[in-house]
Design an enzyme around this catalytic site. Sequence first.
Site, mmCIF file in Angstrom:
data_model
loop_
_atom_site.group_PDB
_atom_site.id
_atom_site.type_symbol
_atom_site.label_atom_id
_atom_site.label_comp_id
_atom_site.label_asym_id
_atom_site.label_seq_id
_atom_site.Cartn_x
_atom_site.Cartn_y
_atom_site.Cartn_z
ATOM 1 N N HIS A 317 0.823 -1.132 -0.055
ATOM 2 C CA HIS A 317 -0.085 0.059 0.137
ATOM 3 C C HIS A 317 0.901 1.287 -0.068
ATOM 4 O O HIS A 317 0.443 2.279 -0.345
ATOM 5 C CB HIS A 317 -0.966 0.185 1.213
ATOM 6 C CG HIS A 317 -2.313 -0.830 0.896
ATOM 7 N ND1 HIS A 317 -2.171 -2.298 1.145
ATOM 8 C CD2 HIS A 317 -3.498 -0.635 0.432
ATOM 9 C CE1 HIS A 317 -3.395 -2.589 0.927
ATOM 10 N NE2 HIS A 317 -4.375 -1.897 0.650
ATOM 11 N N GLY A 318 2.038 1.161 0.477
ATOM 12 C CA GLY A 318 3.060 2.247 0.379
ATOM 13 C C GLY A 318 4.368 2.161 1.150
ATOM 14 O O GLY A 318 4.391 1.450 2.158
#
Lengths: 466, 367
Positions: A317-318
């Site tokens: 996700h990041g």
Amino acid sequence: MLFSSLPFLYYFLPVTLILYGLVPKKGKNFILLITSLFFYGWGEPKTILLMILSITVGYFVGIKIEQNLGTKVAKRWLIVSVIFNLGMLGLFKYADFFISNLNLIPFVSLPLLKLALPIGISFYTFQIMSYTIDVYRGDVSAQKNFISLAAYISLFPQLIAGPIVRYKDVDEQLTHRTHSSEKMALGIRRFVMGLAKKVLIANQLGELTELFLASKDQSVVYAWMYAIAFMLHIYFDFSGYSDMAIGLGKFFGFDLLENFNYPYISKSITEFWRRWHISLGTWFKDYVYIPLGGNRVSKSRHFINILVVWFLTGFWHGASWNFIVWGLYFAVILMIEKNVLLNGLNRCKVINHVYVLILVSISFVIFNATDLSAAVVTLKTMFGLDGASLYSAETAYMISNYGFVLILAALGATPLPKTIFKKLNQNAMMQKFFDVSEPVLLGLCFLMITAYLVDGSFNPFLYFRF
Amino acid sequence: MNRVRSTITILLFMAILFSLSFVSWFKSETLYSDSERRGLQRFPELTVETLFSGSFTSSFETYTQDQFPLRDVFRKIKAMGAFNLFQKQDNNDIVIDDDAIYKLEYPLNESMLDHAADRFESIYNTYLKDTDVHVYFSIVPDKNYYADDSAGLLKLDYNHLFEHMKENTPFMTYLDITSMLTIDDFYRTDTHWRQEKITDVADYLLKEMNTESDLKTTEVTLNLPFYGVYHGQSALNIEPDSISYLMSESFEQCEVISYSTGTAKPIEIYNMSKASGKDAYELFLNGAEALIEITNPNAKTDKELILFRDSFGSSLAPLLIDGYAKITLVDIRYMQSSMLGDFIEFDQQDVLFMYSTLLLNSSLVLK
């Protein structure tokens, strides 16, 4: 380009529909490829080259793997594919994260690369990997037609925010898909509903979350309101986008798999993750968790497998520690549930829903924070640990301004509206009424969405950054 | 989905999609939005550079919004949706209560207050400190200050604003006018106060600045609807205001000169051609002007006033003219304060800094 934008709705989409409708069956994938590349390159034209390179590597590796199936050579080509795709992700998404963490070591001072993150790279690299892995496993044949493979990877409805479509799910549809007026109408309904979720609900909740984060008058009630609003915002934003993708897929004859199934009615976190971002969960299950041995291993190894999968889910996700903590947070809860809580939770009605909603809302506070310290600050406010007041004038205004949208969103996140509609639709009289009123309502809804886009400047999309 | 429903769904959706698309593609560009009082984005320049820098695509998105067919109708639909469907208190920060329109001004921005105070102090230190001028300061509360609680507005912490400004401008004598105004003294659809309602404010200021005045006025109401700045922003059908101004025989002898373009240009106290323009409030002293001198040969005194002001000062200044032989209006939004010495000789005048809370809370425009 965003689906929820006027350039997409009133320029790109009608032109694409005309071109797609005009060309014979043989040329339809080519039209989809060309329009998808245009769609992708709209904001950042340079990144088209990167995607074409990824597609080309995927295409040749797929053929090489199939030519050498069952031999070590095939495995080597698979490793090439995985290294190439993870390398792309590593370079563009994670390099600066690693460098900035290395720079924390005394006397290390490496310059950051500061490369722009190509939109959708996390989605399309995973799709290419799923293709080469499936060819290696013998689950699908390598695609010999470059246009068809390129159309699959770049297919604009799902290109930049999923669902992550596995090749084996659309292999057949790439060459033999059907178009019908019923499919088109279902696509329109799904697309308009997705647009409404995004433009009419998610954007308003997004405004509220931004106002909270910018506020200097954060109270305990306001912080909880933020947590609930963000939880609903990300659901309506992302599931709305998935609805639009599935609906648009139907416009062009594709049946894409579902990505959400009312996650907030779950009775456990285990169930929540079966209903949230299903395509990502399935991807990690099929290509990471099961190959690691899944749950058919010793207990300690099983825990390690869960930790690895959720570490990767968070990291996907990041490139930031709060995403890693967010993933591991779920790993710990899932392990506790599997060993202690799950049976109890299934028996405790109401409490299990409250349990899920509280844990998920806390998780999204961590998820949406700029960094871990910001997440801690908000969590402290939520639990009254930083001396914030319980309530304030600003809180009162936000409740009166966004309260109704929050209630609508909360109801819309449950199957209640769909259930009511289905029940009414079973009645012959109502069915006739809906034959006219449903299309009219969809049309009015589309006009209202247009009005919000004409007069709106707040239109971010959360999953673009992934 | 059965055949009838499928057919109607497709036909209706495609009709909306393609009709609005075709009109978007082929309609001629609209250059200006009267309701929003702003120029609209035109088709952006398409070059390799603008394409690869992303400026073309971002401008094109604004272009599609600004040039969308029936733009004002869609803005109205959105406003109605926000207020009636989603039960919002505000739409684009516009709040409507009983046919009166307010704009949210929130939160209080202390750094902006500090910036304004810094600008005032800089002017004081540069031009006023070593002279015999008398320096006064007054704050015009915006109409949200007077709005009833039933309007449901989220209000600034006004007391903090007033105190903060007073604390940071100790070199000026503060003149408090808050108790002299009510919500009825402001236009319903505009940000400004009504000139015919602020004679008591003018009298109070003149008295506090030790000036005599005996201005006799008659109220003239224009036979034109006044659509205030908030009217267009609301996008809804709200009754327009009427606009009035106060006439006096004293004004006939006054000479009004604008130096906004660098050269002297005679203007009128009330520019009636502006009354039927895009913003009727601009009839007061010709609207936005950087530097104006009003000379009154029949003034009760030979005193002079220098008024540092925003647009609220345009309607107030004529009401002060009987007490001063000369009033110089300075708007440092439109001229550098460093240039003031080229136009004004500071000596023994009264100097009044008069700014609205709206401007103080977003004071970066002060130069």
